[in-house]
Scaffold this motif. Sequence first.
Motif, PDB file in Angstrom:
ATOM      1  N   ALA A 126      15.088 -11.307 -14.613  1.00  0.00           N
ATOM      2  CA  ALA A 126      13.874 -12.130 -14.575  1.00  0.00           C
ATOM      3  C   ALA A 126      14.019 -13.188 -13.494  1.00  0.00           C
ATOM      4  O   ALA A 126      15.130 -13.565 -13.103  1.00  0.00           O
ATOM      5  N   ALA A 127      12.892 -13.661 -12.994  1.00  0.00           N
ATOM      6  CA  ALA A 127      12.855 -14.749 -12.025  1.00  0.00           C
ATOM      7  C   ALA A 127      11.772 -15.727 -12.451  1.00  0.00           C
ATOM      8  O   ALA A 127      10.709 -15.313 -12.931  1.00  0.00           O
ATOM      9  N   ILE A 128      12.053 -17.017 -12.296  1.00  0.00           N
ATOM     10  CA  ILE A 128      11.092 -18.052 -12.680  1.00  0.00           C
ATOM     11  C   ILE A 128      10.457 -18.639 -11.431  1.00  0.00           C
ATOM     12  O   ILE A 128      11.152 -18.997 -10.474  1.00  0.00           O
ATOM     13  N   ALA A 133       6.664 -16.397 -14.297  1.00  0.00           N
ATOM     14  CA  ALA A 133       7.933 -15.686 -14.122  1.00  0.00           C
ATOM     15  C   ALA A 133       7.651 -14.234 -13.781  1.00  0.00           C
ATOM     16  O   ALA A 133       6.508 -13.763 -13.857  1.00  0.00           O
ATOM     17  N   LYS A 153       4.527  -9.599 -13.484  1.00  0.00           N
ATOM     18  CA  LYS A 153       4.583 -11.022 -13.759  1.00  0.00           C
ATOM     19  C   LYS A 153       4.601 -11.243 -15.265  1.00  0.00           C
ATOM     20  O   LYS A 153       4.051 -10.453 -16.041  1.00  0.00           O
ATOM     21  N   ASN A 158       8.862 -22.368 -18.544  1.00  0.00           N
ATOM     22  CA  ASN A 158       9.935 -22.531 -17.568  1.00  0.00           C
ATOM     23  C   ASN A 158      11.278 -22.638 -18.296  1.00  0.00           C
ATOM     24  O   ASN A 158      11.932 -23.674 -18.306  1.00  0.00           O
ATOM     25  N   PRO A 160      14.804 -20.280 -18.756  1.00  0.00           N
ATOM     26  CA  PRO A 160      15.518 -19.074 -18.312  1.00  0.00           C
ATOM     27  C   PRO A 160      15.798 -18.085 -19.439  1.00  0.00           C
ATOM     28  O   PRO A 160      15.612 -16.869 -19.265  1.00  0.00           O
ATOM     29  N   ALA A 163      12.603 -16.398 -20.424  1.00  0.00           N
ATOM     30  CA  ALA A 163      12.175 -15.462 -19.383  1.00  0.00           C
ATOM     31  C   ALA A 163      13.009 -14.185 -19.416  1.00  0.00           C
ATOM     32  O   ALA A 163      12.469 -13.070 -19.316  1.00  0.00           O
ATOM     33  N   GLU A 164      14.324 -14.310 -19.568  1.00  0.00           N
ATOM     34  CA  GLU A 164      15.193 -13.128 -19.611  1.00  0.00           C
ATOM     35  C   GLU A 164      14.886 -12.273 -20.838  1.00  0.00           C
ATOM     36  O   GLU A 164      14.878 -11.032 -20.758  1.00  0.00           O
ATOM     37  N   ARG A 241      11.815 -11.173  -7.807  1.00  0.00           N
ATOM     38  CA  ARG A 241      11.468 -12.211  -6.845  1.00  0.00           C
ATOM     39  C   ARG A 241      10.403 -11.728  -5.869  1.00  0.00           C
ATOM     40  O   ARG A 241       9.719 -12.531  -5.240  1.00  0.00           O
ATOM     41  N   ASP A 244       6.331 -12.145  -6.994  1.00  0.00           N
ATOM     42  CA  ASP A 244       5.546 -13.357  -6.734  1.00  0.00           C
ATOM     43  C   ASP A 244       4.704 -13.225  -5.471  1.00  0.00           C
ATOM     44  O   ASP A 244       3.718 -13.933  -5.288  1.00  0.00           O
TER      45      ASP A 244
END
Length: 266
Positions: A126-128, A133, A153, A158, A160, A163-164, A241, A244
Amino acid sequence: MATLNCLIRFEPKPKPKQSLTHAFEMSGGDRSLNVTQLSYKLLNIYALVLFDMMKVAAILWVIWFSWNEAVWGNIIPSLSSMQSHVDATCLLWMQAYGQAGGSRTGSNPPVWSPPPAGYLKCNVDAAIFTNGAGVGVVVRNEEGKFVAAYGAKLNCFNDPFMAETMAVKEALKWLKINHFNNVILETDCLNFCSAFNSVALNRSYVGLIVRQCRVLASDIGNFCVRHVNRSVNHLAHVLPRATDSMSGLGSRFTVPPTCISSLIDA
């Protein structure tokens, strides 16, 4: 004078020392007593490695954590789950504080390896971003060849860990929809792996999502979750990433997305 001598010679009766067991019993009742007995068993299991201060710290942390879970959450862990918690905690600390030492020795970082014959390996990350995310999923076969990828998405806070966890849930939904089975899922989020493979009940919102992940995983068949180093999870690390700036990517089969095509071994 006799009265003075009596005052001088008077010594208050010393209070009996309070053992660890007695302290747990007084503060938590039967639940804490059960955890205390488990704690003694846990110490016996690790008796031969008590010279290792990191292991000692992890054992004490797990005992304290389990005791609080028993007192405040009415959750009694199993001995095996406490052992897994100790081992996972040590691994987390080694990864957090041992990388600098490892780099000085000149050792190479671990690399991705193919799954056993008949299995697929699914890497998830995952990426925030500032506005949400993203999730990246890459599936490869026993020969290391690209099979499929998915990027999307995520609507999450926010956080981590959140999100993961949501990334793994999204990956599991995608794997199920596309009828994948015999899957080894790899993620570099140790917290998720520990939560997914633990028998302890987590009543938090993240815990609810982890339970949903277990249900989805049970529908896939021959499925397991493993923790890996970030270097092993590199493809899945790159993919989210890109979501986005590439409108979510979506699903890709046979031909990998441009952002990771040059990173996949021929």
